[in-house]
Design a protein around this motif. Sequence first.
Motif, mmCIF file in Angstrom:
data_model
loop_
_atom_site.group_PDB
_atom_site.id
_atom_site.type_symbol
_atom_site.label_atom_id
_atom_site.label_comp_id
_atom_site.label_asym_id
_atom_site.label_seq_id
_atom_site.Cartn_x
_atom_site.Cartn_y
_atom_site.Cartn_z
ATOM 1 N N ARG A 262 4.311 8.305 15.514
ATOM 2 C CA ARG A 262 3.825 7.557 15.299
ATOM 3 C C ARG A 262 2.835 7.873 14.284
ATOM 4 O O ARG A 262 2.753 6.761 13.170
ATOM 5 N N ALA A 381 -4.766 2.275 10.539
ATOM 6 C CA ALA A 381 -3.369 1.333 10.564
ATOM 7 C C ALA A 381 -4.255 0.266 9.960
ATOM 8 O O ALA A 381 -5.282 -0.932 9.757
ATOM 9 N N THR A 386 -10.009 5.561 6.026
ATOM 10 C CA THR A 386 -9.516 5.750 7.390
ATOM 11 C C THR A 386 -10.861 6.142 8.083
ATOM 12 O O THR A 386 -11.743 6.293 6.846
ATOM 13 N N THR A 406 -0.350 14.568 3.295
ATOM 14 C CA THR A 406 0.625 15.424 4.118
ATOM 15 C C THR A 406 1.348 16.145 4.107
ATOM 16 O O THR A 406 2.090 17.134 4.559
ATOM 17 N N ARG A 444 -7.060 6.430 1.820
ATOM 18 C CA ARG A 444 -5.111 5.633 3.083
ATOM 19 C C ARG A 444 -4.964 6.193 3.624
ATOM 20 O O ARG A 444 -4.098 7.552 2.843
ATOM 21 N N ASP A 446 -1.969 7.476 5.715
ATOM 22 C CA ASP A 446 -1.148 7.267 5.912
ATOM 23 C C ASP A 446 -0.229 8.490 4.938
ATOM 24 O O ASP A 446 0.621 9.002 4.753
ATOM 25 N N ASP A 447 -0.934 8.201 3.976
ATOM 26 C CA ASP A 447 -1.323 9.529 2.879
ATOM 27 C C ASP A 447 -1.650 10.977 2.963
ATOM 28 O O ASP A 447 -1.408 11.934 2.554
#
Length: 482
Positions: A262, A381, A386, A406, A444, A446-447
Amino acid sequence: MRRSILTAALAAAPLALFAATPLNAHNHDHDDDRDGAQAADDPGLEVSEERLRADMDTIVGFGTRHTLSSQTDPERGIGAAVDWALAEFGRIGAECGGCLDVMPVGRVVEADGRRIPEPTLIRNAVAIQRGTERPDEVIIVQAHYDSRVTDAMNATDDAPGANDDGSGSVMVLEAARILSQREYPSTIIYALLTGEEQGLYGAGILADSVAEQGMTVKAVLNNDMIGNSCGSDGFCDAEHVRVFSEGLRADSTPQLRAAQRRFGGENDSPGRNLSRWLNSVAEDFPDGMQVRQIWRTDRMGRGGDQIPFLDRGYPAVRVTVAVEDYEHQHQDLRVEDGITYGDTVDELDFDYLTRSSVLNVRALDRLASAPMPPQVTADAAVRTDTLVEWQGVEGATTYLVVKRRTDESDWRWDEAAILSFETPVGDDPTPMAGRELTYTAPLRGDDWIFGVASCSFGPVCSPVSSAVPGGAFYPLEGDSED
């Protein structure tokens, strides 16, 4: 050089509560005086090839150091070899006024039906240099002291074990000679392990001993074969050592693996970040030994003494030669079809061994000076920024918040945020150890992967601790994330 960037930037960082300054190489001048002082104080420059050679001659002179060889012969076998190593650690300790606690760390291992045919004493030679400020925070530098020939059970024939692993063993002794003349906040454990060739037994015993004493392990540098530069096929690489590091943690749990699916963390184990950090140390000295990172626990189908530490959740890496020479490793001494076999001194590259030792000494010097890496989390999230959070650690005055995409392999040090979390008390700042600290990155999550390194005055910075499940430099039971 990366250290030049960090040195100049951290020297300029304000000591203000929750102050954040972007680290950018183009905004800070090179500090020649500071770099000159660091060079003059470089313990790596004290490594002596002459001493490495002398120690090598001594240990191969025991004929064999096979774990199943004699424990009582005063001149030949593992017993004599370990006794000499303990005495040598004692002499080194006497030179620093008794700064080393020297002891045999071992136990009798029962027959295992494989390479231990009967109950056998596994005895490691260990010297402990206690830290002046955080004695329970330890760095372990180790090598395996035992040797073998073709048959892993042959305990009688000559097994010089020059490269495997006399090379690592003489480096450990040399590191003890040099670093014991200095004082460090953290403890350094110098260890010559036996039982490696019979099943990693000595490393398991030391790992258990460290756990039983409640020590916090900052890093384990397992040096196994660091003394030759050419392979069996004639290919040579005298410029690099390989550093092997695990990806997913060996002490992982179903809960951790679910969390990593996750939130990420497949490439951010403590060992992986220790490997990245060692690479950065090498890059600070472009004329010295460089690191080639190998992102697997060990060589294909093989293992080493870092594994018992990884199994117990401690950050550990294997440092080894860039290319292996299989004709001079695990071989009976012989000449066959015109090829000379055997792990003998004349096959060593002592310049390579010396430079490998220099890299280790420099890394140990920094690890023992730096604070522990903090435990870090990130919350990104359903948000456009962040939140990076971590707990302050003892000895840290400044933190570096770093990031990487990532799909990138290394941290973007030149874009680090420098944060000082201190409360002025008179003329001395008091670090906020144990406090919950935060930094909000305008990116962000996610990246990006985020991490934090802790730094002391100097500056000396720890390896990065990644803000992912399982990223903390502690066994999982000590990682509040998991």
